[in-house]
Scaffold this motif. Structure first.
Motif, short mmCIF file in Angstrom:
data_model
loop_
_atom_site.label_atom_id
_atom_site.label_comp_id
_atom_site.label_asym_id
_atom_site.label_seq_id
_atom_site.Cartn_x
_atom_site.Cartn_y
_atom_site.Cartn_z
N GLU A 62 42.95 45.98 33.38
CA GLU A 62 42.90 44.55 33.09
C GLU A 62 42.57 43.73 34.32
O GLU A 62 41.78 42.77 34.26
N ASP A 63 43.13 44.09 35.47
CA ASP A 63 42.84 43.34 36.69
C ASP A 63 41.36 43.43 37.04
O ASP A 63 40.76 42.46 37.51
N VAL A 64 40.75 44.59 36.81
CA VAL A 64 39.33 44.77 37.11
C VAL A 64 38.49 43.91 36.17
O VAL A 64 37.56 43.22 36.59
N ARG A 65 38.84 43.95 34.87
CA ARG A 65 38.09 43.16 33.88
C ARG A 65 38.16 41.66 34.22
O ARG A 65 37.15 40.94 34.17
N VAL A 66 39.35 41.22 34.59
CA VAL A 66 39.51 39.80 34.94
C VAL A 66 38.68 39.46 36.17
O VAL A 66 38.01 38.41 36.22
N ARG A 67 38.68 40.35 37.15
CA ARG A 67 37.96 40.09 38.40
C ARG A 67 36.45 40.04 38.18
O ARG A 67 35.75 39.17 38.69
N LEU A 68 35.93 41.00 37.40
CA LEU A 68 34.49 41.02 37.13
C LEU A 68 34.06 39.79 36.33
O LEU A 68 33.04 39.16 36.63
N THR A 69 34.85 39.46 35.34
CA THR A 69 34.52 38.31 34.50
C THR A 69 34.54 37.02 35.31
O THR A 69 33.69 36.14 35.14
N ALA A 70 35.51 36.91 36.21
CA ALA A 70 35.61 35.72 37.04
C ALA A 70 34.36 35.53 37.91
O ALA A 70 34.00 34.39 38.24
N ARG A 71 33.69 36.63 38.22
CA ARG A 71 32.47 36.55 39.03
C ARG A 71 31.22 36.37 38.18
O ARG A 71 30.10 36.39 38.69
N GLY A 72 31.40 36.21 36.87
CA GLY A 72 30.27 35.99 35.99
C GLY A 72 29.51 37.26 35.64
O GLY A 72 28.36 37.18 35.19
N ILE A 73 30.13 38.41 35.83
CA ILE A 73 29.50 39.70 35.51
C ILE A 73 29.74 40.01 34.04
O ILE A 73 30.89 40.03 33.56
N ARG A 74 28.65 40.22 33.27
CA ARG A 74 28.78 40.59 31.86
C ARG A 74 29.20 42.06 31.77
O ARG A 74 28.69 42.92 32.51
N ILE A 75 30.09 42.36 30.87
CA ILE A 75 30.58 43.73 30.69
C ILE A 75 30.12 44.23 29.33
O ILE A 75 30.40 43.62 28.30
N VAL A 76 29.40 45.36 29.33
CA VAL A 76 28.96 46.02 28.10
C VAL A 76 29.64 47.38 28.06
O VAL A 76 29.36 48.25 28.89
N SER A 77 30.53 47.55 27.11
CA SER A 77 31.31 48.79 27.05
C SER A 77 30.70 49.83 26.12
O SER A 77 31.13 50.98 26.12
#
Length: 520
Positions: free
Chosen positions: A181-196
């Motif tokens: 969860e901490d990683v997801r929050v950090r990436l999202t905060a930087r505007g990085i789109r996540i495709v799982s």
């Protein structure tokens, strides 16, 4: 089959291997580079982040390097290594065509092979718009649509790195889901789109861009970063038993100088740092090459010392062999005075010659081991012991003149007049080794010339220091033994009457150093 002998063989002719070979060649070492011709970065058109060579093609860098090696006599040959045999004093490197090369030092710089993710269409674009290192290629794709295909937990770092070069970053994270969860929050905060969703293929668009096809859609990208699995093809070196690390690919473990767990083997480049860039490979190669030369320098010095010791031993042997027995039959007076009050035990006589002191000790109940460089002198010592009925109490060992040939401990270790006028005679080394052979509670007795005999002063200008002689207090200081381990019992000079070469009586000064090793 003729075996060519080299000071050093470098396996691998990439940036690391050629850098190592350059250092060795400049050190005037006879050096061979065996290169399979498959550098890791051959898929890239240009290198970046290489100071003074930014934008140069990888092949051009290697061509320049080979041209430079010609100046230093380094031989570069195409080929592969099949296996390596560790032999006494050297390595035997067997090539895949059966040829054998001999080497005193080996540098492994074969690089790594990249195992790409099993995604259709990806391998064909590797080195073009499918990239690995953002430091090497990020500037050229800055501000474009960038994707990062995760392959392991280490990819989190790569994703965050790539964000430095563009605000338009998509992370394909199927291989490392579920994300913390901490990683997801950090990436999202930087505007990085996540495709799982799992990635199925990489396809080309008519405009020359690419698109990532996943189970849930198509995602346009201009470049895709990914971290392939590093494969180290090191089966040829299995016989060396090199220690490996737990890092991805299990690279070879080395110290800061590139030295491996094998005393004749160094390693450099991606075999020690799989994610290292070209400058890193060049740096580790230069360090390994210099370190290998330093190892050879130390070996050359040790060999020279050994050879001088052999020459010195041969000279003493010749001296004894060319003359009849010269032993007077008398023990050294200072040794007799000191040892007379000691309870017999085991004794080691270093430099015993024809056995004057050793036989006297044996007659008083000691079990004695005599050490000398001359087999003739030792045979005479044994003959004298048998003549006096104590042959069973005297054993002898031949020394090479550089080391004491025993690791046993003794109640008394003695050395009388262990001198040589040669400046490279390792007197202190031998006396320190003698001290190491003293058992707890035992004694070290060193009897020396505290001043040169008068006839030698007449033959050679100078004082005792010019002759390499020390007074007993100077000898004690030079030995530098640990004071907490030793009790000093005698440090003094004694004068005795002797007969000089011309038959006239003269006075000699003996230095006496008696130390007792503490029991704890």
């Amino acid at each position: 089959m003729q075996i060519r002998e080299w000071d050093a063989v470098v396996i691998g002719g990439g940036a690391a291997g050629l850098s190592a070979a350059q250092m060795l060649g400049r050190a005037r070492r006879r050096t061979l580079v065996i290169d399979a011709g498959e550098p890791r970065n051959r898929f890239a058109a240009h290198m970046h982040g290489v100071l003074g060579h930014d934008g140069v093609a990888p092949a051009e860098l290697l061509a320049r390097g080979r041209a430079e090696l010609d100046r230093y006599g380094v031989v570069v040959e195409a080929g592969r290594v099949d296996r390596i045999h560790d032999e006494s004093g050297s390595l035997r490197i067997v090539r895949d065509d059966g040829a054998v090369e001999g080497a005193r030092a080996l540098i492994i710089a074969v690089g790594v092979r990249d195992r790409l993710p099993a995604v259709r269409g990806l391998a064909e674009r590797w080195g073009k718009d499918v990239l690995h290192c953002p430091y090497c290629h990020g500037f050229e794709v800055a501000d474009l649509r960038l994707g990062v295909l995760a392959t392991s937990a280490h990819s989190i770092h790569q994703i965050e790195l790539v964000r430095q070069w563009s605000e338009d970053v998509t992370a394909f994270t199927a291989a490392i889901e579920p994300l913390d969860e901490d990683v997801r929050v950090r990436l999202t905060a930087r505007g990085i789109r996540i495709v799982s969703a799992p990635v199925e293929s990489l396809v080309s668009a008519p405009d020359g861009s690419s698109a990532i096809v996943t189970a849930d859609g198509v995602h346009p990208v201009d470049a895709l970063f990914t971290a392939p699995e590093p494969i180290l093809d090191l089966a040829f070196a299995d016989s060396l038993g090199l220690v490996r690390t737990e890092e991805p690919g299990m690279p070879i473990a080395v110290d800061a100088r590139g030295a491996t767990s094998h005393p004749r083997v160094w390693a450099a480049g991606n075999v020690v740092a799989p994610y290292g860039t070209v400058p890193v490979a060049m740096g580790t190669g230069a360090m390994a090459g210099g370190s290998a030369n330093a190892g050879l320098v130390a070996e050359d010095a040790a060999a020279a010392v050994t050879e001088r010791a052999r020459e010195r031993a041969a000279a003493w042997e010749q001296r004894y062999a060319d003359t009849p027995r010269t032993w007077s039959g008398r023990v050294n007076a200072s040794l007799a005075a000191i040892a007379a009050d000691l309870a017999p035990g085991t004794a080691l006589d270093v430099g015993c010659g024809e056995g004057g002191d050793a036989v006297w000790l044996a007659e008083r109940g000691w079990r004695v081991t005599g050490v000398d460089v001359s087999p003739t002198a030792l045979r005479r010592a044994q003959d004298a012991a048998r003549e006096r009925g104590v042959g069973d109490r005297l054993a002898v060992l031949v020394s090479d003149g550089a080391d004491l040939p025993t690791s046993e401990e003794y109640d008394l270790v003695t050395s009388s007049f262990l001198h040589s006028w040669e400046p490279d005679f390792p007197r202190l080394t031998l006396l320190r080794q003698a001290a190491e052979r003293v058992a707890p509670g035992g004694r070290l007795l060193v009897i020396s010339h505290a001043a040169p005999p008068p006839w030698t002063l007449r033959a050679h200008d100078g004082d005792g220091h010019a002759h390499g002689l020390r007074r007993p207090d100077e000898e004690l200081a030079a030995l530098a033994l640990e004071p907490e381990m030793w009790e000093v019992e005698l440090v003094e000079t004694r004068t005795r009457t002797a007969t000089g070469p011309d038959g006239a009586p003269t006075q000699l000064e003996d230095g006496i150093l008696l130390l007792r090793r503490r029991r704890s």
